[in-house]
Structure formats: structure tokens, C-alpha cells
Scaffold this motif. Structure first.
Motif, PDB file in Angstrom:
ATOM      1  N   PHE A 180       0.836  -1.193   0.000  1.00 55.55           N
ATOM      2  CA  PHE A 180       0.000   0.000   0.000  1.00 55.55           C
ATOM      3  C   PHE A 180       0.877   1.251   0.000  1.00 55.55           C
ATOM      4  O   PHE A 180       1.928   1.280   0.655  1.00 55.55           O
ATOM      5  N   SER A 181       0.418   2.273  -0.709  1.00 54.35           N
ATOM      6  CA  SER A 181       1.081   3.569  -0.621  1.00 54.35           C
ATOM      7  C   SER A 181       0.666   4.225   0.695  1.00 54.35           C
ATOM      8  O   SER A 181      -0.288   3.780   1.359  1.00 54.35           O
ATOM      9  N   ALA A 182       1.346   5.285   1.084  1.00 60.04           N
ATOM     10  CA  ALA A 182       1.019   5.977   2.336  1.00 60.04           C
ATOM     11  C   ALA A 182      -0.424   6.492   2.349  1.00 60.04           C
ATOM     12  O   ALA A 182      -1.132   6.335   3.354  1.00 60.04           O
ATOM     13  N   PRO A 183      -0.925   7.110   1.250  1.00 58.64           N
ATOM     14  CA  PRO A 183      -2.329   7.544   1.269  1.00 58.64           C
ATOM     15  C   PRO A 183      -3.308   6.376   1.392  1.00 58.64           C
ATOM     16  O   PRO A 183      -4.358   6.507   2.027  1.00 58.64           O
ATOM     17  N   GLU A 184      -2.969   5.230   0.797  1.00 59.41           N
ATOM     18  CA  GLU A 184      -3.836   4.053   0.919  1.00 59.41           C
ATOM     19  C   GLU A 184      -3.858   3.543   2.354  1.00 59.41           C
ATOM     20  O   GLU A 184      -4.917   3.150   2.875  1.00 59.41           O
ATOM     21  N   VAL A 185      -2.705   3.555   3.003  1.00 58.39           N
ATOM     22  CA  VAL A 185      -2.644   3.172   4.417  1.00 58.39           C
ATOM     23  C   VAL A 185      -3.502   4.114   5.254  1.00 58.39           C
ATOM     24  O   VAL A 185      -4.213   3.694   6.173  1.00 58.39           O
ATOM     25  N   GLU A 186      -3.456   5.391   4.919  1.00 56.77           N
ATOM     26  CA  GLU A 186      -4.263   6.384   5.638  1.00 56.77           C
ATOM     27  C   GLU A 186      -5.754   6.091   5.480  1.00 56.77           C
ATOM     28  O   GLU A 186      -6.525   6.179   6.443  1.00 56.77           O
ATOM     29  N   ALA A 187      -6.170   5.723   4.265  1.00 56.54           N
ATOM     30  CA  ALA A 187      -7.578   5.396   4.024  1.00 56.54           C
ATOM     31  C   ALA A 187      -7.991   4.145   4.779  1.00 56.54           C
ATOM     32  O   ALA A 187      -9.082   4.093   5.370  1.00 56.54           O
ATOM     33  N   VAL A 188      -7.137   3.120   4.767  1.00 58.21           N
ATOM     34  CA  VAL A 188      -7.436   1.893   5.496  1.00 58.21           C
ATOM     35  C   VAL A 188      -7.530   2.175   6.997  1.00 58.21           C
ATOM     36  O   VAL A 188      -8.424   1.657   7.691  1.00 58.21           O
ATOM     37  N   SER A 189      -6.644   2.998   7.510  1.00 52.97           N
ATOM     38  CA  SER A 189      -6.674   3.357   8.930  1.00 52.97           C
ATOM     39  C   SER A 189      -7.983   4.062   9.286  1.00 52.97           C
ATOM     40  O   SER A 189      -8.564   3.823  10.358  1.00 52.97           O
ATOM     41  N   ALA A 190      -8.451   4.934   8.383  1.00 50.66           N
ATOM     42  CA  ALA A 190      -9.725   5.622   8.619  1.00 50.66           C
ATOM     43  C   ALA A 190     -10.878   4.643   8.654  1.00 50.66           C
ATOM     44  O   ALA A 190     -11.808   4.774   9.467  1.00 50.66           O
ATOM     45  N   LEU A 191     -10.840   3.630   7.789  1.00 54.33           N
ATOM     46  CA  LEU A 191     -11.886   2.602   7.772  1.00 54.33           C
ATOM     47  C   LEU A 191     -11.863   1.776   9.055  1.00 54.33           C
ATOM     48  O   LEU A 191     -12.892   1.461   9.626  1.00 54.33           O
ATOM     49  N   MET A 192     -10.668   1.443   9.513  1.00 53.81           N
ATOM     50  CA  MET A 192     -10.541   0.616  10.721  1.00 53.81           C
ATOM     51  C   MET A 192     -10.993   1.367  11.967  1.00 53.81           C
ATOM     52  O   MET A 192     -11.377   0.743  12.971  1.00 53.81           O
ATOM     53  N   ALA A 193     -10.977   2.688  11.903  1.00 48.24           N
ATOM     54  CA  ALA A 193     -11.391   3.491  13.060  1.00 48.24           C
ATOM     55  C   ALA A 193     -12.894   3.669  13.151  1.00 48.24           C
ATOM     56  O   ALA A 193     -13.403   4.250  14.114  1.00 48.24           O
ATOM     57  N   GLN A 194     -13.648   3.176  12.155  1.00 50.25           N
ATOM     58  CA  GLN A 194     -15.111   3.349  12.139  1.00 50.25           C
ATOM     59  C   GLN A 194     -15.747   2.570  13.269  1.00 50.25           C
ATOM     60  O   GLN A 194     -15.305   1.498  13.638  1.00 50.25           O
TER      61      GLN A 194
END
Length: 217
Positions: free
Chosen positions: A203-217
Motif C-alpha cells: 500500500f502507498s502511504a495515502p492508501e494506508v491512511e484510508a485503510v486506517s480511517a476505515l478501521m477506526a469506524q
């Protein structure tokens, strides 16, 4: 709860995931998000149509990261500027370099060269995908040798000037996923969803950021 599925290529990871998705959909769950590379989203949707039928397959939302950007902006109605294509970004970088040429340390005499604009755009994109901010470039420059420091400072100066031009009228596709991650985090778009991610090597850094946002839901 986070579950990681490990296995060699062709060992059945995708099949196992699909079984879980089908099980949830057949049990009436309609908040299922499957994230796969954009180039295989259509193929993945066809697979769920075959496994679940036309009605139940609608319970499964299949997105790649690019399609996720489209979905989030359309769902929330958030303002989305026109994306700057490569040609537009090249033009804006050329204008930016011309504006700041007297401030450049190493490349002032090459500021009008189109090849320098390409070089700066490439460096700027690498920074975005690696998750490093422009400010971090200056921090690295402080401890680098004289030549490397001069190059990094020029990258910073050119990137800052281009960003000032870009944000007036356009959205930068390289930064859009980070914006979407903030929207996901703040608006809880996927709150309560079962999220499955498949077929990525890295994953690129922005993709990791998006995944992290999803996991925080």
C-alpha cells in the motif's frame, strides 16, 4: 476486530474471503465493503453476482481506492474540484519554476527547461505516495551534504509554488485519497461495515491512511 489471512499465492485466501462475504450477505447483512485494486473491481462484482444473484449481490459494495474517492464525494456531496491531469500539472510546475527561479539554489539556470518540470513533478509525487510532507524535505536537507541539501531545498520551493497555483482551481489526484480518508474519518461513512481487503501486494502511504480511517469506524 482485525483478522489477517496469510497464505501463498493461489492458496485459497480469496476463496475464503468470498465465503465469508457470501455468508454475511445471505444472513441479511447489507453493510459489506470489499476493497480490491481498481483494475479488478468489475471482475470482483461479477464474481459476487454469480455467487449471490442479482438481489443479494447489491449488499456488497466493491471499491478500489480510486472508485472509493468517487463514491465518497458522491455520497457526501463534498466539494470536489476538477482533477488536474498530467498535462495540467506539467504546465503548472513550469509556471511555478519560472516564478521562483531566482530563489532556487541549484536549478535556477534550468528553471525554464521542461525536463526540470518533469523531474520536480516526479519528486513531488514520490513524496506524496511515501507519506512524507514537503516540510520533512527541509528537515532531511538540514543533515544532508551540500549538493543533496540544495536539491531538496529546490524541490521544496518548486512544490510549494506549484501547490499555490494548483489549489486555486484544481484538485491534485495524488493527494485526493488523503482528503477522502479525512472525510471517512469525520463523517463515519462506513460505520458498522464489514470491510474486506484483497489482492494487494503493498500500500502507498495515502492508501494506508484510508485503510486506517476505515478501521477506526
Amino acid at each position: 476486530m482485525l483478522n489477517l489471512i496469510f497464505g501463498r499465492s493461489k492458496s485459497g485466501k480469496t476463496t475464503y474471503m468470498n465465503q465469508k462475504v457470501v455468508e454475511l450477505a445471505k444472513n441479511g447483512e447489507n453493510r459489506i465493503l470489499v476493497i480490491v485494486p481498481d483494475q479488478v473491481t468489475f471482475e470482483t462484482e461479477k464474481a459476487y453476482l454469480s455467487l449471490l444473484g442479482a438481489k443479494l449481490s447489491q449488499n456488497v459494495l466493491v471499491l478500489g481506492f480510486s472508485r472509493m474517492c468517487d463514491y465518497v464525494f458522491e455520497t457526501t456531496g463534498a466539494i470536489r474540484k476538477a482533477p488536474a491531469d498530467d498535462q495540467t500539472k506539467a504546465l503548472l510546475m513550469s509556471i511555478a519554476l519560472e516564478e521562483v527561479k531566482d530563489n532556487l539554489n541549484l536549478y535556477s539556470d534550468k528553471a525554464l527547461n521542461p525536463e526540470l518540470a518533469k523531474l520536480m513533478l516526479s519528486a513531488r509525487k514520490e513524496l506524496s505516495l511515501s507519506g512524507n510532507s514537503k516540510e520533512s524535505v527541509l528537515n532531511i536537507a538540514e543533515s544532508a551534504d551540500e549538493l543533496t541539501s540544495a536539491k531538496l531545498q529546490d524541490v521544496y520551493i518548486a512544490s510549494e509554488a506549484m501547490d499555490a497555483l494548483l489549489t486555486q482551481s484544481f484538485e491534485d489526484p495524488d493527494a485526493e485519497l488523503s482528503i477522502v480518508a479525512d472525510i471517512i474519518r469525520n463523517r463515519k461513512i462506513f460505520d458498522g461495515y464489514y470491510v474486506f481487503i484483497d489482492s494487494y501486494l503493498r500500500f502507498s502511504a495515502p492508501e494506508v491512511e484510508a485503510v486506517s480511517a476505515l478501521m477506526a469506524q
